[in-house]
Design a protein around this motif. Structure first.
Motif, PDB file in Angstrom:
ATOM      1  N   LEU A 203       0.921  -0.964   0.030  1.00  0.00           N
ATOM      2  CA  LEU A 203      -0.020  -0.046   0.093  1.00  0.00           C
ATOM      3  C   LEU A 203       1.011   1.080   0.029  1.00  0.00           C
ATOM      4  CD1 LEU A 203      -2.816   1.480   0.193  1.00  0.00           C
ATOM      5  CD2 LEU A 203      -2.570   1.227   2.697  1.00  0.00           C
ATOM      6  N   ILE A 204       0.599   2.116  -1.001  1.00  0.00           N
ATOM      7  CA  ILE A 204       1.402   3.404  -1.220  1.00  0.00           C
ATOM      8  C   ILE A 204       0.422   4.604  -0.802  1.00  0.00           C
ATOM      9  CG2 ILE A 204       2.604   5.058  -2.415  1.00  0.00           C
ATOM     10  CD1 ILE A 204       3.623   2.585  -4.042  1.00  0.00           C
ATOM     11  N   VAL A 205       0.897   5.416   0.195  1.00  0.00           N
ATOM     12  CA  VAL A 205      -0.118   6.432   0.662  1.00  0.00           C
ATOM     13  C   VAL A 205       0.503   7.774   0.081  1.00  0.00           C
ATOM     14  CG1 VAL A 205      -1.360   7.579   2.461  1.00  0.00           C
ATOM     15  CG2 VAL A 205      -1.080   4.914   2.581  1.00  0.00           C
ATOM     16  N   VAL A 206      -0.124   8.460  -0.476  1.00  0.00           N
ATOM     17  CA  VAL A 206       0.453   9.930  -1.077  1.00  0.00           C
ATOM     18  C   VAL A 206      -0.627  10.983  -0.484  1.00  0.00           C
ATOM     19  CG1 VAL A 206       1.449   9.081  -3.160  1.00  0.00           C
ATOM     20  CG2 VAL A 206      -0.733   9.855  -3.222  1.00  0.00           C
ATOM     21  N   GLU A 207      -0.303  12.038  -0.863  1.00  0.00           N
ATOM     22  CA  GLU A 207      -1.051  13.326  -0.237  1.00  0.00           C
ATOM     23  C   GLU A 207      -2.445  13.299  -1.145  1.00  0.00           C
ATOM     24  OE1 GLU A 207       0.743  17.002   1.406  1.00  0.00           O
ATOM     25  OE2 GLU A 207       2.777  15.438   1.331  1.00  0.00           O
ATOM     26  N   SER A 208      -2.104  13.460  -2.540  1.00  0.00           N
ATOM     27  CA  SER A 208      -3.214  13.863  -3.283  1.00  0.00           C
ATOM     28  C   SER A 208      -3.699  12.725  -4.270  1.00  0.00           C
ATOM     29  CB  SER A 208      -2.901  15.241  -4.041  1.00  0.00           C
ATOM     30  OG  SER A 208      -2.124  14.913  -5.112  1.00  0.00           O
ATOM     31  N   PRO A 209      -5.084  12.759  -4.597  1.00  0.00           N
ATOM     32  CA  PRO A 209      -5.563  11.862  -5.660  1.00  0.00           C
ATOM     33  C   PRO A 209      -4.948  12.288  -6.848  1.00  0.00           C
ATOM     34  CG  PRO A 209      -7.513  12.903  -4.433  1.00  0.00           C
ATOM     35  CD  PRO A 209      -6.147  13.725  -3.998  1.00  0.00           C
ATOM     36  N   ASN A 210      -4.384  13.452  -7.413  1.00  0.00           N
ATOM     37  CA  ASN A 210      -3.755  13.536  -8.609  1.00  0.00           C
ATOM     38  C   ASN A 210      -2.727  12.793  -8.782  1.00  0.00           C
ATOM     39  OD1 ASN A 210      -5.363  15.140 -10.216  1.00  0.00           O
ATOM     40  ND2 ASN A 210      -4.614  17.158  -9.688  1.00  0.00           N
ATOM     41  N   LYS A 211      -1.865  12.843  -7.475  1.00  0.00           N
ATOM     42  CA  LYS A 211      -0.402  12.313  -7.571  1.00  0.00           C
ATOM     43  C   LYS A 211      -0.601  10.809  -7.836  1.00  0.00           C
ATOM     44  CE  LYS A 211       2.363  14.011  -4.542  1.00  0.00           C
ATOM     45  NZ  LYS A 211       3.068  14.309  -3.485  1.00  0.00           N
ATOM     46  N   ALA A 212      -1.714  10.226  -6.917  1.00  0.00           N
ATOM     47  CA  ALA A 212      -2.267   8.920  -6.807  1.00  0.00           C
ATOM     48  C   ALA A 212      -2.336   8.107  -8.151  1.00  0.00           C
ATOM     49  CB  ALA A 212      -3.054   8.586  -5.766  1.00  0.00           C
ATOM     50  N   ARG A 213      -3.194   9.099  -9.046  1.00  0.00           N
ATOM     51  CA  ARG A 213      -3.506   8.486 -10.256  1.00  0.00           C
ATOM     52  C   ARG A 213      -2.309   8.689 -11.229  1.00  0.00           C
ATOM     53  NH1 ARG A 213      -8.331  11.154  -8.933  1.00  0.00           N
ATOM     54  NH2 ARG A 213      -7.634  13.033  -9.440  1.00  0.00           N
ATOM     55  N   THR A 214      -1.442   9.523 -11.136  1.00  0.00           N
ATOM     56  CA  THR A 214      -0.188   9.701 -11.982  1.00  0.00           C
ATOM     57  C   THR A 214       0.663   8.491 -11.718  1.00  0.00           C
ATOM     58  OG1 THR A 214      -0.425  12.257 -11.867  1.00  0.00           O
ATOM     59  CG2 THR A 214       1.714  11.149 -12.526  1.00  0.00           C
ATOM     60  N   ILE A 215       0.716   8.209 -10.474  1.00  0.00           N
ATOM     61  CA  ILE A 215       1.836   7.405 -10.129  1.00  0.00           C
ATOM     62  C   ILE A 215       1.126   5.880 -10.822  1.00  0.00           C
ATOM     63  CG2 ILE A 215       2.792   5.574  -8.148  1.00  0.00           C
ATOM     64  CD1 ILE A 215       2.977   8.493  -6.707  1.00  0.00           C
TER      65      ILE A 215
ATOM     66  N   ALA B 100       3.811  -3.619 -10.192  1.00  0.00           N
ATOM     67  CA  ALA B 100       5.284  -3.235 -10.394  1.00  0.00           C
ATOM     68  C   ALA B 100       6.287  -4.015 -10.245  1.00  0.00           C
ATOM     69  CB  ALA B 100       5.162  -2.028  -9.808  1.00  0.00           C
ATOM     70  N   GLY B 101       6.779  -4.823 -11.040  1.00  0.00           N
ATOM     71  CA  GLY B 101       7.855  -5.714 -10.888  1.00  0.00           C
ATOM     72  C   GLY B 101       7.354  -7.003  -9.780  1.00  0.00           C
ATOM     73  N   ASP B 102       7.874  -7.020  -8.672  1.00  0.00           N
ATOM     74  CA  ASP B 102       7.621  -8.144  -8.072  1.00  0.00           C
ATOM     75  C   ASP B 102       6.451  -7.825  -7.061  1.00  0.00           C
ATOM     76  OD1 ASP B 102       9.099  -6.610  -6.562  1.00  0.00           O
ATOM     77  OD2 ASP B 102      10.352  -8.307  -5.588  1.00  0.00           O
ATOM     78  N   ARG B 103       5.960  -6.392  -6.948  1.00  0.00           N
ATOM     79  CA  ARG B 103       5.009  -5.931  -6.123  1.00  0.00           C
ATOM     80  C   ARG B 103       3.623  -5.755  -6.810  1.00  0.00           C
ATOM     81  NH1 ARG B 103      10.033  -3.975  -4.550  1.00  0.00           N
ATOM     82  NH2 ARG B 103      10.464  -3.818  -2.489  1.00  0.00           N
ATOM     83  N   TYR B 104       2.722  -5.952  -5.971  1.00  0.00           N
ATOM     84  CA  TYR B 104       1.136  -5.528  -6.594  1.00  0.00           C
ATOM     85  C   TYR B 104       0.977  -4.493  -5.628  1.00  0.00           C
ATOM     86  CZ  TYR B 104      -3.825  -5.976  -7.556  1.00  0.00           C
ATOM     87  OH  TYR B 104      -4.904  -5.642  -7.915  1.00  0.00           O
ATOM     88  N   ILE B 105       1.093  -3.104  -6.329  1.00  0.00           N
ATOM     89  CA  ILE B 105       0.755  -1.955  -5.514  1.00  0.00           C
ATOM     90  C   ILE B 105      -0.529  -1.490  -5.355  1.00  0.00           C
ATOM     91  CG2 ILE B 105       3.288  -1.323  -5.798  1.00  0.00           C
ATOM     92  CD1 ILE B 105       2.507   0.532  -7.958  1.00  0.00           C
ATOM     93  N   MET B 106      -1.055  -0.789  -4.324  1.00  0.00           N
ATOM     94  CA  MET B 106      -2.217  -0.361  -4.113  1.00  0.00           C
ATOM     95  C   MET B 106      -2.221   1.066  -3.766  1.00  0.00           C
ATOM     96  SD  MET B 106      -4.012  -3.572  -2.077  1.00  0.00           S
ATOM     97  CE  MET B 106      -2.830  -3.365  -0.613  1.00  0.00           C
ATOM     98  N   ILE B 107      -2.515   2.167  -4.500  1.00  0.00           N
ATOM     99  CA  ILE B 107      -2.249   3.598  -4.289  1.00  0.00           C
ATOM    100  C   ILE B 107      -3.517   4.264  -4.011  1.00  0.00           C
ATOM    101  CG2 ILE B 107      -0.960   5.331  -5.233  1.00  0.00           C
ATOM    102  CD1 ILE B 107       0.261   3.606  -7.396  1.00  0.00           C
TER     103      ILE B 107
END
Length: 608
Positions: free
Chosen positions: A60-72, A94-101
């Protein structure tokens, strides 16, 4: 055209590399393609079973804004979207990870307003009391549910003290649900930077957290205590004072006083076009009038002719960017910062809250790629500019020029950018690329201009002998006339203010020069002054209101509180905050001393 195509392709995927046919063994490449086709055919016909693969690690990756989350999320393919509670979660591999943003929508905790002394218990040692911000409860609940689904949680908030505090708060709130939490840091939203940050996580920097706590508590204590004094005196509950906003208000008031004072100048051109003007300034009208009336001929004498190299200006730091945008477009500080925030979150520029002009090796590579292709290798001159450290200048993340970006917007290939975003991007792009170009060689004339009993020396660039950064940032040259010039029909006399009103950009540079405020607070300081009705904006200029003057004069007249609202107090406190950030001072000791000082003032004020 092909070079422009390469840059456009790399805009969408920077890992793609182009090679000439001579560099590629087509026969071997075709063999590899055939092997893959045979494997797929065998699998489809049931002749071969897929090998077991290691299960992807959910992160799980937590950023500050929805815009940034969508971009990543979009960097790693088309993301799957789902809702957890009321909160959106984007999932991709992403590689060997299943990322949730997902995003936290900024701060989730703030100081309590009721407990202790304005949210801080002070019994020997200050203990700040934080609570979930009103309206953020459901976000916290959703984040906790998401954390339960992940093996690891990465907090990827902004790389500054505010971002570190948000990250720390989130980690404390999520630890009971997932103890495996790390800090993820990046300074630009690009696929390469994100992939690197995922692999190179770090522990939380508690010194940065303590520095932010110190700033927040100091602002709360000074602001709340002395705002009460104002509200009681004026009978208006919305009035406020602050350790930064009040001295800045004083500068704006002082500048307006100077603006109302007149000086006089007599000016005339010493070139045919009328662009190169020489002027004399007088404090009183009579002296200016006498000089003007007696002026008919001037003598322009050549003292020296020389060649000199002129270097480009450094790339933007926050204050320089705000000044440039204010000068060029008369934009307010909040407007420019909001535009820059979007450019950062969508991956077009590096982090925009920075005091640094340092350029990373990667940034130099971006400039080299563009300058070599557009102007030739001889125009490239690498410069690091600032000192080492985590922070970097504000620069484009990729070597795509403003017109190309505009074309991508108009064609619908990228979204979320307006004309104003493109204007700001153009300022940032040209300034950065120019900073990595060779110096220009100028022919400069040193002249002495004599008019009646007065004379002055001026240095005038007259010719560019060798191009350089001026290909992106134009440099003016002039054609002065030498000898005796008749200026009787070309002279003029006019009055002007002793000083012009502050623009947004000039005020920011004044804050930086005097050591007040930080890149993350410049815009909010001015915004608060306007919001409180202390200052109004007119055509980009800042003008104090009568209320602003009354409030400032009242606070200045109260000797008991004056010390806390002077720039020297704020400058010293900012220096202490920097030391806390570096681990050289204990924030607890600073808060104890500040508390004692404020309580001492409280005893002297009947109203408090």
């Amino acid at each position: 055209a092909f070079k422009h195509l390469i840059r456009k392709v790399k805009w969408f995927n920077e890992d793609i590399n182009f090679k000439s046919l001579e560099e590629v063994n087509l026969e071997e490449l075709l063999k590899e393609v055939d092997k893959d086709r045979q494997k797929i055919r065998a699998f489809l016909q049931g002749e071969e079973r897929p090998q077991n693969k290691e299960v992807l690690k959910p992160v799980l990756i937590v950023v500050e804004s929805p815009n940034k989350a969508r971009t990543i999320a979009n960097f790693f393919g088309k993301a799957v979207r789902r809702r957890v509670g009321d909160h959106e979660l984007m999932e991709t591999s992403a590689g060997d990870r299943y990322i949730m943003i997902t995003s936290s929508f900024g701060h989730v905790l703030d100081l309590n307003k009721e407990e202790g002394f304005h949210g801080v218990y002070v019994n020997g040692k200050p203990v700040p009391v934080y609570e979930v911000i009103e309206g953020k409860d459901r976000i916290v609940e959703s984040l906790r549910r998401m954390a339960l689904e992940a093996q690891e949680v990465l907090i990827a908030t902004d790389p500054d003290t505010e971002g570190e505090k948000i990250a720390w708060d989130l980690s404390e709130l999520l630890k009971p649900y997932n103890p495996n939490i790390k800090r993820m840091e990046f300074h630009e939203v690009t696929r390469k930077a994100i992939a690197k940050a995922i692999k190179e996580t770090r522990d939380f920097d508690y010194n940065l957290v303590k520095a932010q706590v110190l700033r927040r508590v100091a602002d709360r204590w000074v602001g709340f205590e002395f705002s009460k004094l104002l509200q009681h005196a004026f009978g208006k509950h919305w009035l406020s004072a602050g350790r930064v906003q009040t001295p800045v208000l004083g500068w704006i008031i002082q500048r307006e006083k100077e603006y109302r004072q007149k000086i006089y100048k007599v000016a005339f051109p010493i070139d045919e076009e009328g662009r190169l003007r020489v002027e004399w300034v007088f404090e009183d009208k009579e002296s200016a009038q006498s000089f003007y009336e007696g002026l008919s001929k001037v003598q322009v004498e050549l003292l020296e002719e020389r060649e000199e190299d002129r270097n480009p200006p450094p790339p933007f730091s926050t204050d320089a960017m705000l000044k440039a945008a204010s000068d060029a477009y008369r934009w307010s500080l909040p407007k420019t910062m909001n535009l820059a925030q979007t450019l950062f979150e969508l991956g077009y520029i590096t982090y925009h809250r920075t005091d640094s002009t340092r350029v990373s090796d990667y940034g130099i590579g971006v400039a080299k790629e563009y300058i070599k292709e557009e102007f030739g290798e001889e125009y490239f001159h690498a410069r690091v500019w600032g000192e080492g450290g985590a922070h970097e200048c504000i620069r484009p993340t990729k070597a795509i020029e403003p017109e190309e970006l505009r074309a991508l917007v108009l064609s619908g290939q990228i979204e979320g950018l307006t004309r104003e975003h493109l204007l700001l991007y153009s300022l940032i792009f040209n300034r950065f690329m120019a900073s990595q170009m060779r110096a220009i060689k100028l022919k400069v004339l040193k002249l002495r201009v004599k008019a009646l009993d007065k004379s002055q020396e001026v240095e005038v660039p007259v010719q560019i002998l060798q191009d350089g950064f001026n290909r992106l940032l134009p440099v003016e040259v002039y054609k002065p006339m030498l000898g005796t010039l008749d200026v009787s029909q070309r002279k003029n006399m006019l009055s002007r203010p002793k000083a012009y009103l502050y623009t947004h950009g000039e005020l920011v540079q004044e804050m930086k020069r005097r050591g007040i405020g930080r890149p993350s607070t410049y815009a909010s300081i001015v915004e608060k002054l306007i919001e409180r009705g202390y200052v109004i904006e007119n055509k980009g200029f800042l003008i104090p209101t009568n209320l602003g003057k009354e409030v400032y004069n009242y606070l200045n007249s109260r000797e008991e509180v004056k010390h806390f609202l002077e720039e020297e107090f704020t400058r010293r406190l900012e220096e202490l905050m920097d030391k806390v950030e570096a681990g050289a001072e204990d924030y607890v000791d600073i808060l104890i001393n500040l508390y004692r000082d404020i309580i001492e003032v409280d005893k002297k004020l009947e109203v408090l």
